[in-house]
Design an enzyme around this catalytic site. Structure first.
Site, PDB file in Angstrom:
ATOM      1  N   ASP A  64     -17.844 -28.089   7.050  1.00 53.35           N
ATOM      2  CA  ASP A  64     -18.306 -26.721   7.326  1.00 53.35           C
ATOM      3  C   ASP A  64     -17.556 -25.704   6.469  1.00 53.35           C
ATOM      4  OD1 ASP A  64     -19.970 -27.186  10.098  1.00 53.35           O
ATOM      5  OD2 ASP A  64     -18.222 -28.495   9.980  1.00 53.35           O
TER       6      ASP A  64
ATOM      7  N   ASP B 159     -22.531 -29.577   6.300  1.00 56.98           N
ATOM      8  CA  ASP B 159     -22.618 -28.126   6.172  1.00 56.98           C
ATOM      9  C   ASP B 159     -21.757 -27.729   4.977  1.00 56.98           C
ATOM     10  OD1 ASP B 159     -24.429 -27.883   8.174  1.00 56.98           O
ATOM     11  OD2 ASP B 159     -23.181 -26.697   9.507  1.00 56.98           O
TER      12      ASP B 159
ATOM     13  N   ASN C 270     -26.767 -29.756   9.167  1.00 56.29           N
ATOM     14  CA  ASN C 270     -28.013 -29.064   9.484  1.00 56.29           C
ATOM     15  C   ASN C 270     -28.246 -27.854   8.589  1.00 56.29           C
ATOM     16  OD1 ASN C 270     -25.708 -28.332  11.339  1.00 56.29           O
ATOM     17  ND2 ASN C 270     -27.041 -26.599  11.792  1.00 56.29           N
TER      18      ASN C 270
ATOM     19  N   HIS D  39     -22.263 -35.548  10.584  1.00 53.31           N
ATOM     20  CA  HIS D  39     -22.021 -34.111  10.744  1.00 53.31           C
ATOM     21  C   HIS D  39     -21.930 -33.702  12.207  1.00 53.31           C
ATOM     22  CE1 HIS D  39     -21.994 -29.838  10.090  1.00 53.31           C
ATOM     23  NE2 HIS D  39     -23.059 -29.693  10.849  1.00 53.31           N
TER      24      HIS D  39
ATOM     25  N   HIS E 297     -20.993 -26.463  20.392  1.00 55.92           N
ATOM     26  CA  HIS E 297     -22.172 -27.322  20.359  1.00 55.92           C
ATOM     27  C   HIS E 297     -22.132 -28.442  21.389  1.00 55.92           C
ATOM     28  CE1 HIS E 297     -23.864 -25.315  16.922  1.00 55.92           C
ATOM     29  NE2 HIS E 297     -22.749 -25.483  16.235  1.00 55.92           N
TER      30      HIS E 297
ATOM     31  N   HIS F 175     -19.625 -29.736  12.402  1.00 51.99           N
ATOM     32  CA  HIS F 175     -20.592 -29.009  13.233  1.00 51.99           C
ATOM     33  C   HIS F 175     -19.913 -27.951  14.100  1.00 51.99           C
ATOM     34  CE1 HIS F 175     -24.600 -28.242  14.482  1.00 51.99           C
ATOM     35  NE2 HIS F 175     -24.492 -28.752  15.692  1.00 51.99           N
ATOM     36  N   ASP F 176     -18.998 -28.342  14.967  1.00 48.58           N
ATOM     37  CA  ASP F 176     -18.195 -27.352  15.673  1.00 48.58           C
ATOM     38  C   ASP F 176     -17.074 -26.908  14.746  1.00 48.58           C
ATOM     39  OD1 ASP F 176     -19.340 -26.730  18.123  1.00 48.58           O
ATOM     40  OD2 ASP F 176     -18.556 -28.527  19.088  1.00 48.58           O
ATOM     41  N   HIS F 177     -16.933 -25.593  14.576  1.00 49.54           N
ATOM     42  CA  HIS F 177     -15.998 -25.049  13.592  1.00 49.54           C
ATOM     43  C   HIS F 177     -14.600 -24.956  14.174  1.00 49.54           C
ATOM     44  CE1 HIS F 177     -19.511 -22.974  11.225  1.00 49.54           C
ATOM     45  NE2 HIS F 177     -19.710 -24.268  11.456  1.00 49.54           N
TER      46      HIS F 177
END
Length: 324
Positions: free
Chosen positions: A42, A75, A113, A207, A216, A242-244
């Site tokens: 990300d 990402d 995504n 991801h 998420h 995915h989760d930052h």
């Protein structure tokens, strides 16, 4: 000229074959049999949201650990992937950011995504490897690093909501649709590969989250379709973005450790939702993860944007064998 054409042809063959099965790449361990790497996700924001600072610390730690390669968990380019292979974001968010000598190693990347919201095919195109030879991005593939097998998995097509309401976000489903057939084929190939693996360490990279206490949460489709397979074939770690944030969650029903390394740039969402899983560590900020692997031990560390070690632990394979 001939060498360049042959190299391009070889890359194209690998690229095309990946659409039918899991392509395998060999990456040798060090002469002493050990392996060191970094995992980041990300990140692609043209250096903003502390991306450049994270990149700098990755360079420092990368040199200290003498890393063999870097894993990107998706990402890769915000907000909507790349426009095409000539998109300047590739250089502005990747080549010109991760400039440290220690980071001039192979980058193995999967799509997230946000990458699918752009021209997903652009990130997979071998032309990008001619622009920056470090870049290797495929939907799903395997890196055989002798003591460890890394299984890179394309998780975005699993998530049903991305296939709905195309007016909100357009996703590049070329070579993916129809969804059920794609997922079924991918899971079949993964199961065969996991069953054949004799590596000391089995590590799966995707991801999307399997276990998470952040925004998420869990990805239901992966929990249903993927997790039982990982447990059945003795996977040691699942690494995602995915989760930052940065997370370490240990399983209550297996030996799997769930690692989130989604702190490559924008973070600090201020969300934590405890679950029944064993939360070992959570940091709602930027950073990255390092792994040092040997035939018996795995040493994992989480770092923040200042290079401080926030969390570390060791897995001893002999201990696992004894318990089993």
């Amino acid at each position: 000229m001939v060498h360049s054409l042959l190299a391009a042809l070889f890359s194209l063959i690998l690229y095309c074959s990946s659409m039918a099965e899991l392509t395998r790449f060999f990456h040798p361990a060090k002469s002493d049999g050990t392996l060191s790497l970094l995992a980041i996700g990300d990140w692609g924001r043209n250096g903003t949201f502390n991306q450049s600072l994270v990149a700098y610390q990755m360079g420092v730690i990368g040199e200290e650990l003498d890393i063999d390669f870097i894993i990107s968990v998706g990402d890769n380019f915000y907000e909507s992937g790349l426009r095409d292979v000539d998109d300047i974001s590739f250089e502005e968010s990747f080549s010109k950011i991760y400039t440290a000598k220690s980071l001039q190693k192979q980058w193995y990347s999967v799509l997230g995504n946000h990458d699918y919201r752009g021209n997903a095919m652009a990130q997979l195109d071998p032309i990008l490897r001619q622009i920056d030879s470090r870049w290797l991005c495929m939907r799903s593939f395997i890196v055989d690093a002798e003591i460890a097998n890394f299984f890179f998995l394309d998780t975005t097509p699993f998530v049903k909501k991305y296939w709905k309401n195309p007016k909100k976000n357009q996703y590049d489903w070329r070579e993916v649709a129809p969804r059920k057939r794609y997922i079924s084929s991918l899971l079949k190939d993964l199961e065969i590969a996991l069953g054949e693996s004799a590596a000391t360490w089995k590590i799966v990279i995707g991801h999307h989250t399997l276990r998470s206490v952040s925004e998420h949460g869990e990805t239901p489709e992966l929990v249903k379709l993927l997790l039982p397979m990982l447990i059945n074939y003795g996977v040691d770690m699942y690494i995602n973005g995915h989760d930052h944030c940065l997370q370490h969650i240990s399983s209550t029903d297996s030996f799997i450790h769930f690692l989130t390394s989604g702190g490559g740039s924008k973070a600090w969402r201020g969300i934590i939702m405890p679950t029944m899983e064993n939360l070992q560590f959570f940091y709602d900020g930027q950073g990255f993860v390092s792994l040092q692997l040997s035939a018996t031990d795995a040493n994992i560390k989480f770092y923040n944007v200042f290079g401080d070690v926030l969390h570390e632990w060791k897995i001893t394979k002999e201990f696992y064998d004894y318990i089993v």
